[in-house]
Design an enzyme around this catalytic site. Sequence first.
Site, PDB file in Angstrom:
ATOM      1  CG  HIS A 125      -1.900  -0.932   1.397  1.00 53.76           C
ATOM      2  ND1 HIS A 125      -2.770  -1.162   0.219  1.00 53.76           N
ATOM      3  CD2 HIS A 125      -2.201  -2.138   2.185  1.00 53.76           C
ATOM      4  CE1 HIS A 125      -3.679  -2.448   0.630  1.00 53.76           C
ATOM      5  NE2 HIS A 125      -3.302  -2.651   1.619  1.00 53.76           N
ATOM      6  CG  ASP A 162      -2.862  -8.291   1.014  1.00 54.36           C
ATOM      7  OD1 ASP A 162      -1.942  -8.372   1.833  1.00 54.36           O
ATOM      8  OD2 ASP A 162      -3.962  -7.653   1.001  1.00 54.36           O
ATOM      9  CG  HIS A 164      -6.697  -5.616   1.990  1.00 60.40           C
ATOM     10  ND1 HIS A 164      -5.935  -6.058   2.895  1.00 60.40           N
ATOM     11  CD2 HIS A 164      -7.921  -4.960   2.468  1.00 60.40           C
ATOM     12  CE1 HIS A 164      -6.780  -6.314   4.189  1.00 60.40           C
ATOM     13  NE2 HIS A 164      -7.828  -5.494   3.749  1.00 60.40           N
ATOM     14  CG  ASP A 249      -4.874  -9.962   3.681  1.00 65.52           C
ATOM     15  OD1 ASP A 249      -4.697 -10.234   2.883  1.00 65.52           O
ATOM     16  OD2 ASP A 249      -4.483  -8.495   4.219  1.00 65.52           O
TER      17      ASP A 249
HETATM   18 ZN   LIG Z   1      -3.969  -7.022   2.804  1.00 66.24          ZN
END
Ligand SMILES: [Zn+2]
Length: 336
Positions: A125, A162, A164, A249
């Site tokens: 990120h 991931d 996200h 995750d």
């Molecule tokens: Zn994540």
Amino acid sequence: MGPPLYFSHPACLEHETPREHPERAARITAIESSLAERGWLGYEVREAPPASRKMLVAVHSPEYVDAVRSMSESGGGAFDQENVVSQGSYSAAAHASGAACAMVEALLAGAAPVAFCATRPPGHHARVGTTSGFCLFNHVAVASRHALDSLGARRVFIFDWDVHHGDGTNDIFRATDAVLYASIHQSRIFPGTGPLADEGVRAGEGYSINLPVEKGSYEDAWFSMLEYVVIPAAEEFQPDLVLISAGYDAHHDDDQGGCELEASSFAEMARYIRGLGQRTGAPVGAVLEGGYALDALATSVCATMEALAGDQPADSTAPDFFTARAASHVGFHWKL
Ligand SMILES: [Zn+2]
């Protein structure tokens, strides 16, 4: 060629986060105690060097790198509620980026066909000048830049599994055709980016592949995107180096996401990627991103490492007509 390589550094345990913060040092200790019980799965364990300031500023702005360093050296602070810096944070993040750089050096030198970096804080990120989503420096981006600028790689493929969207990585490489970035991620959760229509810009148009999946998606959704969209595109791209932004995750035990993957799902995705690496002659390196349910994380990392190192990568390339149909089904416009 030597055994598969595992990179980490004790400095990564010294990035301190507040109590109850999901991104904590216990993530790494959980992974490493499982690995130690299993003889490190035959991996050679290497201590990661820190990335130099030069390596970091090839991706991040000098002002941002220096801000993280001075906040860290002055005893710590916070960019915001989620993104905190302790005295050990700069060193932790620099070693995490350094691990990824040392990994790509070893892979591109032919020292091993596969490798894994278990480091923290995570990276995908982090953008050029900002922290986000528990990330300070973007390790996969720093390592990709290092491979392209200093190690002779011409094309790097990054697959981000991931839960996200890896908005930082996608943003850093959105305008280049030297990096193919593909992400499967849950839609409508943090950071809210990565719609299907985001395909990159300018020279990078067509080199971002964003595949959002719905909350509650099982492995079949992830496998079909990977097999029919991501792998054919990556094969066409002919990478010199393959990197996995390996977050865990999307595991069904992880409450940071709402997907239903299991440890064996990550192993299967690793086999697909390893197969791609074998067919294109590109080495494969994975870098830990998220994953906050400790048992699920440890089991899934072991399953991934075992699959990467295995002799029997799954997969066959999908028949052409199948690929084209699947690609048009999701509206993917790869520039052939
Ligand atoms: Zn994540």
